[in-house]
Motif scaffolding. Structure first.
Motif, PDB file in Angstrom:
ATOM      1  N   CYS A 119      -5.785   1.054   5.817  1.00 53.51           N
ATOM      2  CA  CYS A 119      -5.981   2.505   5.876  1.00 53.51           C
ATOM      3  C   CYS A 119      -7.009   2.992   4.848  1.00 53.51           C
ATOM      4  O   CYS A 119      -7.212   4.193   4.705  1.00 53.51           O
ATOM      5  CB  CYS A 119      -4.656   3.236   5.676  1.00 53.51           C
ATOM      6  SG  CYS A 119      -3.980   3.033   4.020  1.00 53.51           S
ATOM      7  N   CYS A 151       0.849  -1.191   0.000  1.00 56.59           N
ATOM      8  CA  CYS A 151       0.000   0.000   0.000  1.00 56.59           C
ATOM      9  C   CYS A 151       0.890   1.248   0.000  1.00 56.59           C
ATOM     10  O   CYS A 151       1.783   1.368   0.841  1.00 56.59           O
ATOM     11  CB  CYS A 151      -0.895  -0.011   1.229  1.00 56.59           C
ATOM     12  SG  CYS A 151      -1.718   1.568   1.513  1.00 56.59           S
ATOM     13  N   ASN A 194      -6.887   3.336   1.823  1.00 57.50           N
ATOM     14  CA  ASN A 194      -6.292   4.024   0.690  1.00 57.50           C
ATOM     15  C   ASN A 194      -6.561   3.208  -0.575  1.00 57.50           C
ATOM     16  O   ASN A 194      -6.428   1.993  -0.578  1.00 57.50           O
ATOM     17  CB  ASN A 194      -4.788   4.162   0.958  1.00 57.50           C
ATOM     18  CG  ASN A 194      -4.094   4.966  -0.125  1.00 57.50           C
ATOM     19  OD1 ASN A 194      -4.731   5.684  -0.883  1.00 57.50           O
ATOM     20  ND2 ASN A 194      -2.784   4.827  -0.187  1.00 57.50           N
ATOM     21  N   CYS A 252       0.331   3.193   3.624  1.00 55.14           N
ATOM     22  CA  CYS A 252       0.798   2.749   4.933  1.00 55.14           C
ATOM     23  C   CYS A 252       1.805   1.608   4.868  1.00 55.14           C
ATOM     24  O   CYS A 252       2.335   1.173   5.894  1.00 55.14           O
ATOM     25  CB  CYS A 252      -0.395   2.312   5.790  1.00 55.14           C
ATOM     26  SG  CYS A 252      -1.192   0.821   5.177  1.00 55.14           S
ATOM     27  N   GLN A 296       1.244  -1.464   4.043  1.00 56.29           N
ATOM     28  CA  GLN A 296       0.630  -2.767   4.293  1.00 56.29           C
ATOM     29  C   GLN A 296       0.779  -3.669   3.063  1.00 56.29           C
ATOM     30  O   GLN A 296       0.560  -3.233   1.938  1.00 56.29           O
ATOM     31  CB  GLN A 296      -0.856  -2.537   4.618  1.00 56.29           C
ATOM     32  CG  GLN A 296      -1.735  -3.767   4.592  1.00 56.29           C
ATOM     33  CD  GLN A 296      -1.527  -4.642   5.831  1.00 56.29           C
ATOM     34  OE1 GLN A 296      -1.141  -4.147   6.881  1.00 56.29           O
ATOM     35  NE2 GLN A 296      -1.771  -5.926   5.676  1.00 56.29           N
ATOM     36  N   CYS A 349      -6.819  -0.682   0.363  1.00 53.59           N
ATOM     37  CA  CYS A 349      -6.022  -1.175   1.480  1.00 53.59           C
ATOM     38  C   CYS A 349      -6.934  -1.486   2.669  1.00 53.59           C
ATOM     39  O   CYS A 349      -7.725  -0.646   3.079  1.00 53.59           O
ATOM     40  CB  CYS A 349      -4.988  -0.125   1.887  1.00 53.59           C
ATOM     41  SG  CYS A 349      -4.119  -0.561   3.403  1.00 53.59           S
TER      42      CYS A 349
HETATM   43 ZN   LIG Z   1      -2.721   1.229   3.553  1.00 56.86          ZN
END
Ligand SMILES: [Zn+2]
Length: 136
Positions: free
Chosen positions: A128, A105, A130, A108, A110, A125
């Motif tokens: 977060c 991601c 996103n 963040c 991830q 994501c």
């Molecule tokens: Zn994220």
């Protein structure tokens, strides 16, 4: 008393050979083969290791401290099983890469796993929320 009886009398209360000893024996064997193909300082170091492992083998085999030797073997078996587990784990990861693509991601960091072969898709994501577009 024949030799067999004498030997079992001698070995009575001694530790004998376990998996760790077999492993050391295998390593010693490999070192012996290597020492045939080496010269000079490398050969000297190998010879030293061979000597040390033979001493260690005899020491463990004839040791009367059975409890301690068994604990060493236990430790060795635990390390081996860990290595085997890691091998299976990396095999699983390879299998996964066949069917999935892994993205990070951009928001963040991830790690996100997406099934392969769906073309350009929007990925959300889970951490977060996103959204970003990647080719799967
Ligand atoms: Zn994220």
């Amino acid at each position: 008393m024949n030799f067999r009886n004498k030997f079992s009398n001698f070995m009575y209360g001694r530790y004998g050979i376990d998996q760790l000893s077999r492993f050391i024996l295998g390593v010693t064997f490999v070192l012996c083969i290597l020492s045939f193909f080496t010269k000079g300082a490398v050969n000297s170091v190998l010879s030293l290791f061979i000597f040390a492992s033979i001493v260690l083998l005899y020491f463990r085999m004839f040791s009367r401290n059975i409890y301690k030797r068994a604990a060493e073997n236990e430790k060795y078996l635990r390390i081996i099983s860990k290595i085997k587990f890691n091998k299976n784990f990396s095999k699983e990861a390879r299998e996964q890469r066949k069917y999935y693509k892994f993205f990070k991601c951009p928001g963040c960091g991830q790690k996100i796993r997406i099934p392969k072969g769906h073309g350009k898709i929007e990925i959300r994501c889970p951490k977060c929320n996103n959204k970003f577009i990647r080719r799967s």
